[in-house]
Design an enzyme around this catalytic site. Structure first.
Site, PDB file in Angstrom:
ATOM      1  N   GLY A  83     -94.774   0.012  18.243  1.00 17.00           N
ATOM      2  CA  GLY A  83     -95.348  -0.662  19.401  1.00 17.00           C
ATOM      3  C   GLY A  83     -95.657   0.309  20.520  1.00 17.00           C
ATOM      4  O   GLY A  83     -96.000   1.450  20.242  1.00 17.00           O
ATOM      5  N   VAL A 121     -95.003   2.150  24.567  1.00 11.61           N
ATOM      6  CA  VAL A 121     -94.033   2.582  25.565  1.00 11.61           C
ATOM      7  C   VAL A 121     -94.662   2.446  26.956  1.00 11.61           C
ATOM      8  O   VAL A 121     -95.798   2.875  27.165  1.00 11.61           O
ATOM      9  CB  VAL A 121     -93.605   4.047  25.330  1.00 11.61           C
ATOM     10  CG1 VAL A 121     -92.566   4.477  26.357  1.00 11.61           C
ATOM     11  CG2 VAL A 121     -93.038   4.226  23.922  1.00 11.61           C
ATOM     12  N   ASP A 156     -85.384  13.218  12.391  1.00 13.76           N
ATOM     13  CA  ASP A 156     -86.798  13.334  12.753  1.00 13.76           C
ATOM     14  C   ASP A 156     -86.963  14.288  13.937  1.00 13.76           C
ATOM     15  O   ASP A 156     -87.627  13.970  14.921  1.00 13.76           O
ATOM     16  CB  ASP A 156     -87.385  11.948  13.056  1.00 13.76           C
ATOM     17  CG  ASP A 156     -88.901  11.912  12.889  1.00 13.76           C
ATOM     18  OD1 ASP A 156     -89.474  12.862  12.298  1.00 13.76           O
ATOM     19  OD2 ASP A 156     -89.517  10.940  13.362  1.00 13.76           O
TER      20      ASP A 156
HETATM   21  P1  ADP Z   1     -92.624   7.525  18.062  1.00 13.24           P
HETATM   22  O1  ADP Z   1     -91.749   6.483  17.486  1.00 13.24           O
HETATM   23  O2  ADP Z   1     -94.057   7.435  17.646  1.00 13.24           O
HETATM   24  O3  ADP Z   1     -92.083   8.929  17.946  1.00 13.24           O
HETATM   25  P2  ADP Z   1     -91.624   7.458  20.737  1.00 13.24           P
HETATM   26  O4  ADP Z   1     -90.722   6.326  20.806  1.00 13.24           O
HETATM   27  O5  ADP Z   1     -90.977   8.783  20.607  1.00 13.24           O
HETATM   28  O6  ADP Z   1     -92.708   7.213  19.624  1.00 13.24           O
HETATM   29  O7  ADP Z   1     -92.521   7.459  22.041  1.00 13.24           O
HETATM   30  C1  ADP Z   1     -93.922   7.443  22.064  1.00 13.24           C
HETATM   31  C2  ADP Z   1     -94.426   8.170  23.290  1.00 13.24           C
HETATM   32  O8  ADP Z   1     -93.954   7.571  24.487  1.00 13.24           O
HETATM   33  C3  ADP Z   1     -93.919   9.597  23.359  1.00 13.24           C
HETATM   34  O9  ADP Z   1     -94.772  10.479  22.689  1.00 13.24           O
HETATM   35  C4  ADP Z   1     -93.858   9.877  24.842  1.00 13.24           C
HETATM   36  O10 ADP Z   1     -95.114  10.348  25.297  1.00 13.24           O
HETATM   37  C5  ADP Z   1     -93.576   8.528  25.444  1.00 13.24           C
HETATM   38  N1  ADP Z   1     -92.145   8.373  25.765  1.00 13.24           N
HETATM   39  C6  ADP Z   1     -91.161   7.946  24.947  1.00 13.24           C
HETATM   40  N2  ADP Z   1     -89.968   7.896  25.561  1.00 13.24           N
HETATM   41  C7  ADP Z   1     -90.189   8.316  26.835  1.00 13.24           C
HETATM   42  C8  ADP Z   1     -89.330   8.507  27.995  1.00 13.24           C
HETATM   43  N3  ADP Z   1     -88.004   8.256  27.963  1.00 13.24           N
HETATM   44  N4  ADP Z   1     -89.914   8.944  29.121  1.00 13.24           N
HETATM   45  C9  ADP Z   1     -91.235   9.221  29.173  1.00 13.24           C
HETATM   46  N5  ADP Z   1     -92.077   9.071  28.127  1.00 13.24           N
HETATM   47  C10 ADP Z   1     -91.574   8.617  26.968  1.00 13.24           C
END
Ligand code: ADP
Length: 289
Positions: free
Chosen positions: A24, A26, A136
């Site tokens: 989804g 963020v 990962d």
């Molecule tokens: P995925 O499951 O595809 O790895 P993530 O959950 O890591 O996705 O997050 C997707 C994107 O959201 C990240 O690439 C980052 O840019 C942003 N993001 C995720 N967590 C944070 C956070 N705590 N603060 C700022 N940006 C975030």
């Protein structure tokens, strides 16, 4: 609550969107107390998301470390699944390395990012109880806070490992191509050393700024090939080095690149543990940082 989260993200508006993953989107939000947060919102009806969310909550509520991204809260209401994290204003390490963010990482900062994320992983492997294998590790799962402190994120695939479970054959190999430990891939035996392999790949990214696989070329193989030119300055790595790194005054890459290559050894037994990596990086930073 759901309504609070809705309010603090402008009703999950597009302008508050900061990223998306398989599960989804963020969103950036500001809690009533002024705290900035990142809210991970699962797509409706994504069952897989549900399972990964539960894993992530369970793990993150156990871990507290400077180099692991903190979970502020979560919300399972009205069919919604949301995880609330501390906001990392400087995005992911991948974004800085590929020039997609304003962050400029010089060699000294890159060494600190390496040390920070290594400490986060060493904590997960050795101090968390029971130990956690991240599974990962990659530059897009390393986030940078306002001080450019590195924090390990995205525990969706992670696994708690009790001693009895360690080294057991898993049914499904998970991870990201280019970072995936070849030994784990072959044997399906998961250990902490798979994270060490992936971390070694991240170290090579810090030198080159390249993605692990670019134009069909594997960075690990490229560096291995170039390192045969032992007598050349920086092992002949100049051709793959990021200019920012290459032009560092008095650059001493030997210790760092040798450590990275130990991390990506074919055999897990030959690789150092994460806390050995931490010690080695501390020494490198003392001498060159
Ligand atoms: P995925 O499951 O595809 O790895 P993530 O959950 O890591 O996705 O997050 C997707 C994107 O959201 C990240 O690439 C980052 O840019 C942003 N993001 C995720 N967590 C944070 C956070 N705590 N603060 C700022 N940006 C975030």
């Amino acid at each position: 609550s759901y309504d609070d989260l809705k309010k603090c993200t402008n009703n999950f508006s597009e302008t508050n969107e900061i990223g998306s993953g398989g599960y989804g989107k963020v969103y950036k939000g500001i809690l009533p107390d002024g705290k900035m947060v990142a809210i991970k919102r699962a797509q409706q009806g994504s069952m897989q998301g549900g399972l990964e969310f539960k894993t992530e909550i369970e793990l993150l509520s156990r871990v507290h470390h400077k180099n692991v991204v903190g979970l502020v809260g979560f919300c399972f209401e009205q069919g919604e699944q949301m995880l609330v994290y501390e906001f990392m204003p400087n995005g992911t390490l991948r974004e800085s390395l590929s020039g997609r963010s304003e962050i400029h990482l010089d060699w000294k900062r890159r060494l600190r990012v390496a040390l920070g994320s290594a400490r986060g992983l060493a904590y997960l492997h050795e101090l968390a109880n029971p130990p956690i294998i991240h599974r990962d590790v990659k530059s897009s799962n390393i986030l940078l806070d306002e001080n450019l402190t590195a924090k390990v994120a995205d525990f969706g695939l992670s696994k708690l490992v009790s001693d009895s479970e360690k080294g057991h054959v898993s049914t499904q190999v998970k991870g990201t191509l280019g970072y995936l430990d070849p030994e784990y891939y072959m044997t399906q035996q998961l250990t902490e050393k798979s994270d060490v392999y992936s971390f070694g790949v991240v170290m090579l990214e810090l030198i080159t700024s390249r993605q692990p696989i670019e134009k069909g070329k594997y960075i690990v193989r490229e560096v291995r090939r170039l390192m045969n030119k032992r007598d050349e300055e920086h092992y002949g790595l100049k051709e793959v080095m990021d200019p920012v790194v290459r032009t560092t005054p008095n650059l001493n890459l030997v210790g760092f690149v040798e450590l990275a290559m130990q991390c990506v050894e074919e055999s897990g037994a030959e690789r150092p543990t994460m806390s050995e990596v931490v010690k080695a990086l501390e020494t490198i930073l003392q001498n060159d940082g």
